[in-house]
Write an enzyme that holds these catalytic residues in place. Structure first.
Site, short mmCIF file in Angstrom:
data_model
loop_
_atom_site.label_atom_id
_atom_site.label_comp_id
_atom_site.label_asym_id
_atom_site.label_seq_id
_atom_site.Cartn_x
_atom_site.Cartn_y
_atom_site.Cartn_z
N ASP A 1 12.68 -2.05 9.92
CA ASP A 1 12.65 -0.73 10.00
C ASP A 1 14.04 -0.02 9.81
O ASP A 1 14.08 1.06 8.93
CB ASP A 1 12.22 -0.32 11.43
CG ASP A 1 10.79 -0.75 11.52
OD1 ASP A 1 10.06 -1.04 10.54
OD2 ASP A 1 10.28 -0.85 13.20
N ASP B 1 0.82 -1.17 -0.03
CA ASP B 1 0.01 0.06 0.02
C ASP B 1 0.82 1.33 0.22
O ASP B 1 0.56 2.30 0.58
CB ASP B 1 -1.17 -0.19 1.03
CG ASP B 1 -0.33 -0.04 2.42
OD1 ASP B 1 0.94 0.18 2.57
OD2 ASP B 1 -1.16 0.07 3.39
N LEU B 2 2.09 1.04 -0.44
CA LEU B 2 3.09 2.03 -0.53
C LEU B 2 3.57 2.57 0.86
O LEU B 2 3.71 1.78 1.81
CB LEU B 2 2.71 3.13 -1.50
CG LEU B 2 2.80 2.50 -3.07
CD1 LEU B 2 2.49 3.63 -4.01
CD2 LEU B 2 4.14 1.95 -3.49
N HIS C 1 9.74 -2.16 2.56
CA HIS C 1 9.16 -1.95 4.11
C HIS C 1 8.09 -3.01 4.11
O HIS C 1 8.06 -3.71 4.87
CB HIS C 1 8.97 -0.72 4.40
CG HIS C 1 8.80 -0.43 6.03
ND1 HIS C 1 7.43 -0.30 6.48
CD2 HIS C 1 9.67 -0.78 7.06
CE1 HIS C 1 7.94 -0.25 7.89
NE2 HIS C 1 9.12 -0.82 8.23
N ASP C 2 7.03 -2.70 3.16
CA ASP C 2 5.73 -3.59 3.27
C ASP C 2 6.29 -5.05 2.88
O ASP C 2 5.76 -5.93 3.47
CB ASP C 2 4.89 -3.07 1.99
CG ASP C 2 4.06 -1.93 2.61
OD1 ASP C 2 4.11 -1.44 3.59
OD2 ASP C 2 3.50 -1.34 1.39
#
Length: 168
Positions: A108, A66-67, A87-88
């Site tokens: 992260d 979802d960007l 990251h997703d």
């Protein structure tokens, strides 16, 4: 170049060890580790796999995104889409193998690495602004305890293999 070689070597190992599209948990964890480190080689390996989405990766991993979630994907014109995609990828795939809490911190940190890489293309006041935004985005994800991170794999906006927002 190193990232592409790393991705190619990983693809070869997985393809030679597993029958068509079957990937063991150990293989998946190895690939996840390669793809989610805060290094140039890891970012390049992940990007190469994301761009090609070989059958073994398409079936073994969740590539949806979802960007930047509810934050702007391009704040002040800085393109944070790729860092948000990786990251997703880390969050979704470590959750899928129930290893998320132990890996959240390095996912992260890879996010911050990727954001800073974007900012490295700027100088002067633009770089300062980008770096501050990057730090804010990192702080937003790093201070959320692993147990309270919503299930990002549910209701994602793009199907695996989707290139609707593909960059370069």
């Amino acid at each position: 170049m190193v990232g592409r070689l790393l991705a190619a070597a990983l693809i070869t190992v997985l393809a030679n060890q597993a029958p068509a599209y079957a990937v063991t948990l150990a293989q998946k964890l190895t690939a996840l580790s390669v793809f989610t480190q805060p290094t140039t080689a890891s970012a390049a390996a992940w990007r190469d796999a994301w761009e090609r989405q070989e059958p073994w990766t398409a079936y073994a991993f969740d590539w949806t995104t979802d960007l930047c979630s509810s934050s702007p994907d391009r704040p002040l014109g800085f393109d944070f889409r790729m860092p948000c995609r990786r990251h997703d990828f880390g969050y979704r795939n470590y959750k899928a193998v129930t290893r998320f809490p132990a890996n959240k911190e390095h996912i992260d940190k890879a996010f911050l690495f990727d954001l800073r890489t974007v900012c490295g293309d700027y100088a002067g006041a633009r770089k300062v602004a980008c770096d501050r935004l990057a730090w804010s985005y990192y702080q937003a994800v790093s201070h959320v305890p692993a147990g309270s991170v919503r299930d990002v794999s549910a209701g994602s906006s793009a199907p695996a293999g989707s290139r609707a927002d593909h960059v370069g």
